[in-house]
Write a protein that holds these residues in place. Structure first.
Motif, PDB file in Angstrom:
ATOM      1  N   GLU A  87       0.822  -1.211   0.000  1.00  0.00           N
ATOM      2  CA  GLU A  87       0.000   0.000   0.000  1.00  0.00           C
ATOM      3  C   GLU A  87       0.855   1.259   0.000  1.00  0.00           C
ATOM      4  O   GLU A  87       0.445   2.311  -0.487  1.00  0.00           O
ATOM      5  N   MET A  88       2.080   1.158   0.530  1.00  0.00           N
ATOM      6  CA  MET A  88       2.989   2.301   0.564  1.00  0.00           C
ATOM      7  C   MET A  88       3.826   2.421  -0.711  1.00  0.00           C
ATOM      8  O   MET A  88       4.728   3.257  -0.800  1.00  0.00           O
ATOM      9  N   GLY A  89       3.570   1.560  -1.670  1.00  0.00           N
ATOM     10  CA  GLY A  89       4.209   1.703  -2.976  1.00  0.00           C
ATOM     11  C   GLY A  89       5.525   0.987  -3.139  1.00  0.00           C
ATOM     12  O   GLY A  89       6.256   1.255  -4.098  1.00  0.00           O
ATOM     13  N   HIS A  90       5.859   0.071  -2.236  1.00  0.00           N
ATOM     14  CA  HIS A  90       7.118  -0.672  -2.335  1.00  0.00           C
ATOM     15  C   HIS A  90       6.850  -2.109  -2.753  1.00  0.00           C
ATOM     16  O   HIS A  90       5.827  -2.704  -2.381  1.00  0.00           O
ATOM     17  N   GLU A  91       7.793  -2.680  -3.503  1.00  0.00           N
ATOM     18  CA  GLU A  91       7.698  -4.079  -3.888  1.00  0.00           C
ATOM     19  C   GLU A  91       8.030  -4.958  -2.678  1.00  0.00           C
ATOM     20  O   GLU A  91       9.001  -4.701  -1.961  1.00  0.00           O
ATOM     21  N   VAL A  92       7.237  -5.998  -2.476  1.00  0.00           N
ATOM     22  CA  VAL A  92       7.395  -6.813  -1.271  1.00  0.00           C
ATOM     23  C   VAL A  92       6.885  -8.217  -1.554  1.00  0.00           C
ATOM     24  O   VAL A  92       6.034  -8.420  -2.425  1.00  0.00           O
TER      25      VAL A  92
END
Length: 403
Positions: A87-92
């Motif tokens: 949701e914070m825009g990082h790949e995970v």
């Protein structure tokens, strides 16, 4: 890019707000130019709740099924944390212990890590993802899900850090470091900036719950620098690393304690070779971890042996001793309400009189010592459980640890 491994305990991910806070931290670390692996525990009391459900169904749940059940708590945590990071825009990506390559032996509920297959971890890190690993679990050579026992997530994090040659391993918890004593018992307890692996091993073995013993053993074996920090502040924590000449060697660095000890005494054992081996061999086969051992002076061909175990191991110890006593026609007595207080410090190696000062301090408090054990940097005393906190406060003051 350097790799940092972080571990977050149950209180750090206790609710969705806490999970979002951890997500922000991980994103910030990646933005600073690191490859990031986070090992996560189950949320809050999830493990206890799952255990309660199991025991509501059966008083003796099969250990294989117990591991299958308990391993779900950590998978819930990493999945929710992955959603927050996404949701914070990082790949995970979130991985179970099995998917992360955590290999263990075949002992259910308290398995030991035998290796870490890093291919999947390295592949995901190289693709730019934050990698989340469910702590406390792995897969055995028989392809069964196993759990690692108490403190298993700490051990998972250290094992991954060692396998990936990480720059450091940060253990995030609800305290901001390692203290000279439990701050809940000693209000003037002071946070330590750095402790050696050996000191931390002795603290963990003597009751300190900040880091679990197996994780410190693993870190020392593979030279993984640890930092214990709070997940609720940005303050630096306590470094745990190899002792070097720049580290201050206080005579006594800390006082640790535990109140979960039971003392067992075998009476009138035959005083001949092999008897102690039989007794403690049977206890080992029952999975009982023995701490202190004292054998009395032999008298008329017999002797008494006293030893301590943690309260949780007492039922298994009693079953083992019942068999031993039947075979040898002897008896044993139990002292359940016991605790242990210890002083620890690398400087004790070269300062005489430390043990004598400890014993006098306890005597001045009218505290009777039941058993004593020592190492080069530790002195431990078994005392009555209800006197433990008074002993900790008195020893902390006697060795001026607040300064």
């Amino acid at each position: 890019m350097p790799i940092i491994v972080q571990k977050y305990g149950g209180t750090s991910v206790g609710n969705t707000d806490c999970i979002k806070n951890v997500a922000r931290r991980l994103c910030m670390v990646q933005d600073e130019g690191y490859k990031v692996v986070a090992v996560v525990s189950a949320m809050g009391d999830t493990t206890d709740e799952l255990l309660k459900m199991a025991h509501d169904i059966t008083a003796d749940p099969p250990e294989r099924e117990l591991d299958m059940l308990l391993s779900n708590g950590e998978r819930i945590s990493v999945a929710l944390l992955a959603m927050a990071i996404h949701e914070m825009g990082h790949e995970v990506i979130s991985l179970s212990g099995r998917q992360a390559g955590i290999q263990t032996n075949t002992v259910f509920t308290k398995a030991r890590i035998t290796g870490v297959e890093t291919a999947r971890l390295s592949e995901e890190l190289d693709s730019g993802k934050i990698v989340l690993v469910a702590g406390f679990q792995g897969v055995s050579v028989d392809e069964d899900i196993t759990t690692l026992g108490r403190g298993g997530s700490d051990t998972t994090a250290v094992a991954i850090a060692a396998a990936l040659d990480a720059e450091e391993c940060e253990i995030y918890t609800d305290v901001d470091g390692v203290y000279t004593a439990d701050p809940r018992v000693v209000g003037l307890a002071r946070k330590l900036d750095v402790v050696s692996y050996q000191e931390m091993l002795e603290m963990a073995a003597s009751g300190s719950e900040v880091l679990m013993l197996r994780s410190v053993e693993y870190a020392q074996k593979y030279g993984v620098p640890l930092q214990v920090r709070s997940s609720f502040t940005d303050e630096p924590g306590t470094w745990v690393r190899e002792e070097d000449e720049t580290m201050e060697k206080a005579v006594v660095s800390a006082v640790s304690h535990t109140t979960d000890q039971s003392k067992l005494t075998l009476l009138r054992l035959p005083d001949r070779p092999g008897v102690a081996a039989t007794v403690f061999g049977d206890l080992a086969e029952a999975g009982v971890n023995v701490d202190m051992i004292i054998q009395n002076v032999s008298e008329q061909g017999t002797t008494d042996i006293s030893f301590t175990v943690v309260q949780a191991d007492l039922p298994a110890a009693q079953q083992a001793l019942d068999r031993v006593c039947d075979e040898m026609c002897v008896a044993y007595v139990i002292g359940e309400q016991m605790g242990k207080v210890s002083i620890i410090g690398a400087g004790m190696k070269s300062y005489p009189g430390v043990a004598a000062k400890m014993f006098k301090t306890l005597a001045d408090e009218n505290i009777n010592i039941e058993m004593i054990s020592t190492s080069s940097i530790k002195v431990s005393c078994v005392i009555e459980r209800d006197q433990v906190e008074a002993a900790v406060r008195a020893l902390h003051a006697a060795f001026s640890l607040e300064k």
